[in-house]
Design a protein around this motif. Structure first.
Motif, PDB file in Angstrom:
ATOM      1  N   LEU A 170       0.847  -1.201   0.000  1.00 24.35           N
ATOM      2  CA  LEU A 170       0.000   0.000   0.000  1.00 24.35           C
ATOM      3  C   LEU A 170       0.883   1.253   0.000  1.00 24.35           C
ATOM      4  O   LEU A 170       1.765   1.388   0.841  1.00 24.35           O
ATOM      5  N   GLU A 171       0.654   2.127  -0.981  1.00 28.98           N
ATOM      6  CA  GLU A 171       1.438   3.362  -1.056  1.00 28.98           C
ATOM      7  C   GLU A 171       0.504   4.558  -1.061  1.00 28.98           C
ATOM      8  O   GLU A 171      -0.560   4.514  -1.681  1.00 28.98           O
ATOM      9  N   VAL A 172       0.938   5.620  -0.406  1.00 35.80           N
ATOM     10  CA  VAL A 172       0.135   6.843  -0.378  1.00 35.80           C
ATOM     11  C   VAL A 172       0.926   7.961  -1.059  1.00 35.80           C
ATOM     12  O   VAL A 172       2.135   8.074  -0.862  1.00 35.80           O
ATOM     13  N   LEU A 173       0.228   8.734  -1.879  1.00 39.63           N
ATOM     14  CA  LEU A 173       0.820   9.910  -2.524  1.00 39.63           C
ATOM     15  C   LEU A 173       0.126  11.132  -1.915  1.00 39.63           C
ATOM     16  O   LEU A 173      -0.888  11.603  -2.444  1.00 39.63           O
ATOM     17  N   PRO A 174       0.624  11.617  -0.767  1.00 36.48           N
ATOM     18  CA  PRO A 174      -0.116  12.649  -0.025  1.00 36.48           C
ATOM     19  C   PRO A 174      -0.374  13.903  -0.850  1.00 36.48           C
ATOM     20  O   PRO A 174      -1.446  14.498  -0.733  1.00 36.48           O
ATOM     21  N   ASN A 175       0.575  14.282  -1.706  1.00 34.97           N
ATOM     22  CA  ASN A 175       0.388  15.511  -2.494  1.00 34.97           C
ATOM     23  C   ASN A 175      -0.749  15.400  -3.501  1.00 34.97           C
ATOM     24  O   ASN A 175      -1.272  16.399  -3.977  1.00 34.97           O
ATOM     25  N   SER A 176      -1.106  14.164  -3.846  1.00 34.63           N
ATOM     26  CA  SER A 176      -2.204  13.961  -4.798  1.00 34.63           C
ATOM     27  C   SER A 176      -3.455  13.399  -4.111  1.00 34.63           C
ATOM     28  O   SER A 176      -4.417  13.050  -4.796  1.00 34.63           O
ATOM     29  N   ALA A 177      -3.433  13.289  -2.790  1.00 35.67           N
ATOM     30  CA  ALA A 177      -4.556  12.689  -2.038  1.00 35.67           C
ATOM     31  C   ALA A 177      -4.942  11.337  -2.629  1.00 35.67           C
ATOM     32  O   ALA A 177      -6.125  11.002  -2.754  1.00 35.67           O
ATOM     33  N   GLY A 207      -8.612  10.745  -1.579  1.00 38.68           N
ATOM     34  CA  GLY A 207      -9.840  10.918  -2.363  1.00 38.68           C
ATOM     35  C   GLY A 207      -9.899  10.030  -3.580  1.00 38.68           C
ATOM     36  O   GLY A 207     -10.952   9.873  -4.207  1.00 38.68           O
ATOM     37  N   LEU A 208      -8.735   9.464  -3.947  1.00 34.30           N
ATOM     38  CA  LEU A 208      -8.670   8.586  -5.123  1.00 34.30           C
ATOM     39  C   LEU A 208      -7.815   7.376  -4.777  1.00 34.30           C
ATOM     40  O   LEU A 208      -6.735   7.517  -4.182  1.00 34.30           O
ATOM     41  N   ALA A 209      -8.306   6.199  -5.140  1.00 30.45           N
ATOM     42  CA  ALA A 209      -7.531   4.981  -4.879  1.00 30.45           C
ATOM     43  C   ALA A 209      -7.479   4.126  -6.134  1.00 30.45           C
ATOM     44  O   ALA A 209      -8.416   4.126  -6.937  1.00 30.45           O
ATOM     45  N   ALA A 210      -6.354   3.435  -6.281  1.00 30.52           N
ATOM     46  CA  ALA A 210      -6.206   2.549  -7.440  1.00 30.52           C
ATOM     47  C   ALA A 210      -5.656   1.207  -6.993  1.00 30.52           C
ATOM     48  O   ALA A 210      -4.929   1.115  -6.001  1.00 30.52           O
ATOM     49  N   PHE A 211      -6.044   0.185  -7.742  1.00 33.31           N
ATOM     50  CA  PHE A 211      -5.460  -1.140  -7.546  1.00 33.31           C
ATOM     51  C   PHE A 211      -4.975  -1.624  -8.910  1.00 33.31           C
ATOM     52  O   PHE A 211      -5.713  -1.570  -9.899  1.00 33.31           O
ATOM     53  N   PHE A 212      -3.709  -2.045  -8.969  1.00 30.93           N
ATOM     54  CA  PHE A 212      -3.114  -2.534 -10.216  1.00 30.93           C
ATOM     55  C   PHE A 212      -2.784  -4.006 -10.046  1.00 30.93           C
ATOM     56  O   PHE A 212      -2.149  -4.392  -9.066  1.00 30.93           O
ATOM     57  N   ALA A 213      -3.199  -4.817 -10.999  1.00 23.16           N
ATOM     58  CA  ALA A 213      -2.842  -6.241 -10.960  1.00 23.16           C
ATOM     59  C   ALA A 213      -2.251  -6.639 -12.300  1.00 23.16           C
ATOM     60  O   ALA A 213      -2.827  -6.356 -13.364  1.00 23.16           O
ATOM     61  N   GLU A 214      -1.088  -7.274 -12.237  1.00 22.81           N
ATOM     62  CA  GLU A 214      -0.439  -7.729 -13.470  1.00 22.81           C
ATOM     63  C   GLU A 214      -0.994  -9.093 -13.841  1.00 22.81           C
ATOM     64  O   GLU A 214      -0.998 -10.014 -13.021  1.00 22.81           O
ATOM     65  N   LYS A 215      -1.484  -9.198 -15.074  1.00 19.81           N
ATOM     66  CA  LYS A 215      -2.072 -10.464 -15.500  1.00 19.81           C
ATOM     67  C   LYS A 215      -1.942 -10.604 -17.010  1.00 19.81           C
ATOM     68  O   LYS A 215      -2.267  -9.672 -17.744  1.00 19.81           O
ATOM     69  N   ASP A 216      -1.448 -11.737 -17.460  1.00 21.30           N
ATOM     70  CA  ASP A 216      -1.319 -12.024 -18.892  1.00 21.30           C
ATOM     71  C   ASP A 216      -0.637 -10.885 -19.660  1.00 21.30           C
ATOM     72  O   ASP A 216      -1.120 -10.457 -20.718  1.00 21.30           O
ATOM     73  N   GLY A 217       0.435 -10.372 -19.118  1.00 23.16           N
ATOM     74  CA  GLY A 217       1.211  -9.355 -19.825  1.00 23.16           C
ATOM     75  C   GLY A 217       0.583  -7.981 -19.887  1.00 23.16           C
ATOM     76  O   GLY A 217       1.023  -7.126 -20.652  1.00 23.16           O
ATOM     77  N   MET A 218      -0.472  -7.763 -19.118  1.00 28.07           N
ATOM     78  CA  MET A 218      -0.992  -6.389 -19.049  1.00 28.07           C
ATOM     79  C   MET A 218      -1.391  -6.051 -17.621  1.00 28.07           C
ATOM     80  O   MET A 218      -1.361  -6.902 -16.734  1.00 28.07           O
ATOM     81  N   ILE A 219      -1.744  -4.782 -17.431  1.00 30.01           N
ATOM     82  CA  ILE A 219      -2.087  -4.329 -16.080  1.00 30.01           C
ATOM     83  C   ILE A 219      -3.574  -4.006 -16.045  1.00 30.01           C
ATOM     84  O   ILE A 219      -4.067  -3.163 -16.797  1.00 30.01           O
ATOM     85  N   LYS A 220      -4.294  -4.697 -15.154  1.00 27.65           N
ATOM     86  CA  LYS A 220      -5.718  -4.420 -14.954  1.00 27.65           C
ATOM     87  C   LYS A 220      -5.823  -3.416 -13.820  1.00 27.65           C
ATOM     88  O   LYS A 220      -5.138  -3.550 -12.802  1.00 27.65           O
TER      89      LYS A 220
END
Ligand code: 5GP
Ligand code: MN
Length: 340
Positions: A227-234, A269-282
Motif C-alpha cells: 500500500l502506497e500513499v501519494l499525499p500531495n495527490s490525495a 480521495g482517489l484509490a487505485a489497484f493494479f494487478a499484473e495479469k497475462d502481460g498487461m495491467i488491470k
C-alpha cells in the motif's frame, strides 16, 4: 443516438415469448451474476426460456445463487453458448455498456444478427443494441431489473429465487447499502425483496464471509507491504505483480474490494489497484465525493464505469503504468483534494 425502450416496446418484444439469451460482462461481479440469474428466473415465471451466458469463470462466492448450475461459461463451453445464441430470438445484455466488456463472447453476440436489449446502469452506453433500459443513477442492474418488472406489472414473477439473486446484485453493487447510489426508492425495493422471504444474512455470509485462508493472507500482504500513499495527490494505491499473486495461489475474486482499503485512508480521495495479469495491467479505480474516475479510466486506461468506481487496463509494464498514473494524479491533485 441510443434508443431508450418504452414499456410498450418491451412488452411487444416479449409477447411472442421469444427464446432468450442473457449475457453479462467478463469477470462478472455480484450484480452481473445476480441480475442475470434474477432476470432468468423472472422470465421463466413469465413462461419464457432464458439461458445465461457468462464470458468467463467467476469465483465461488458468486456461484451459490439459485440457477447458477445452468450458467454457460463461454470460455470453456463455446459450442453450447454458440448454440444458445443461434437458437435465441432475443438477447439481453446486462450490467455493461460496451460489447468489449464481453471479451471473446462479444463477437458471437454482435454477429448473431439478433435483436439486443441492454439493461444497465453504466454511463454512456455504446451503440450496439436495438434498445436500452438504462439509468446511470440506479445503484445496480439488479435495481433496473426490479424497476423493469414494476414497469411491466410483473412483480408477481419475482419469486423467492429471483429475489435472492436481485438482492445479491444490490448488496454487492452498493457496498452493502453504503454508496451514494442508495436511494429511498432502492430501500423500498430491497424491502419488497426481503418480503419474498429471503435470508439476507445468508446472502451476506455467502458473499463476504467465505474467504479462503490464502485470500486473507494475500490481503494482509497487500496492505502491509504494497500500500502506497501519494499525499500531495490525495491518492493511494496497491500494485500486485503476477509473481506476488501466484505466491498466494491467486484465484479469481481474491483481490475484490482491496482497492476500498486504500480509499478508506483519511485524506485520500482517489484509490487505485493494479494487478499484473497475462502481460498487461488491470486497473481498478475508486473515488470519494464527486471526483469522476469513469472519466479518468476512459481518458487513460481504455476503460470506464461510474463516477466513484471504474476500471480499465494498460498494455505496459507495471513500472510504466504506475509512473504514468503518478503523473496523471499529480495533474489532477487539486480536483481530487476538492472532492473529499
Ligand atoms: P472493478 O474495479 O470492480 O473491476 O470495476 C468497477 C467498475 O468499473 C464496474 O462498474 C465496472 O463495470 C467498470 N469497469 C471495470 N473494468 C472496466 C473496463 O475494462 N472497461 C470498462 N468500460 N469498464 C470497466
Ligand atoms: Mn452493476
Amino acid at each position: 443516438m441510443i434508443n431508450t425502450l418504452t414499456t410498450d416496446t418491451i412488452i411487444k418484444l416479449l409477447s411472442p415469448k421469444p427464446r432468450i439469451v442473457i449475457t453479462i460482462h467478463r469477470g462478472p461481479d455480484g450484480d452481473a451474476v445476480g441480475s442475470g440469474l434474477g432476470w432468468m428466473h423472472i422470465l421463466a415465471n413469465a413462461g419464457m426460456q432464458a439461458t445465461v451466458i457468462a464470458p468467463d469463470a467467476y469465483p465461488d462466492f458468486l456461484k451459490w445463487m439459485p440457477g447458477n448450475d445452468g450458467v454457460v461459461v463461454y470460455e470453456s463451453q463455446k459450442e453450447v453458448a454458440q448454440k444458445a445464441i443461434d437458437d435465441a430470438d432475443l438477447i439481453f445484455c446486462l450490467d455493461f455498456n460496451s460489447p468489449s466488456r464481453m471479451g471473446d463472447l462479444a463477437e458471437a453476440v454482435t454477429t448473431a444478427n439478433k435483436p439486443i436489449v441492454v439493461v444497465d446502469h453504466h454511463q454512456q452506453p455504446d451503440e450496439f443494441a436495438q434498445g436500452y433500459y438504462t439509468d446511470d443513477t440506479a445503484s445496480s442492474t439488479a435495481e433496473m431489473i426490479y424497476r423493469l418488472c414494476e414497469a411491466l406489472n410483473w412483480e408477481q414473477y419475482i419469486d423467492h429465487d429471483a429475489a435472492i439473486c436481485l438482492y445479491t446484485g444490490i448488496v454487492t453493487d452498493t457496498g452493502s447499502f453504503r454508496f451514494s447510489s442508495v436511494s429511498p426508492r432502492l430501500m423500498r425495493i430491497a424491502a419488497d425483496l426481503m418480503e419474498k422471504g429471503i435470508d439476507h444474512t445468508r446472502i451476506y455470509r455467502e458473499v463476504y464471509d467465505s474467504n479462503t485462508f490464502e485470500r486473507l493472507k494475500l490481503r494482509g500482504f497487500a496492505l502491509s507491504e504494497k500500500l502506497e500513499v501519494l499525499p500531495n495527490s490525495a491518492t493511494a494505491f496497491i500494485a500486485l505483480k503476477e509473481k506476488e499473486l501466484k505466491k498466494f495461489n491467486f484465484q479469481k475474486g481474491d483481490t475484490e474490494g482491496l482497492v476500498n482499503y486504500a480509499l478508506s485512508i483519511d485524506g485520500v480521495g482517489l484509490a487505485a489497484f493494479f494487478a499484473e495479469k497475462d502481460g498487461m495491467i488491470k486497473i481498478s479505480l475508486r473515488s470519494k465525493g464527486n471526483y469522476d474516475v469513469n472519466k479518468l479510466a476512459r481518458a487513460h486506461f481504455e476503460g470506464g464505469g461510474h463516477v466513484n468506481a471504474a476500471g480499465g487496463r494498460k498494455l505496459d509494464s507495471m513500472k510504466n503504468t504506475i509512473d504514468r498514473f503518478k503523473e496523471i494524479v499529480a495533474q489532477e491533485a487539486d480536483k481530487i483534494k476538492a472532492s473529499i
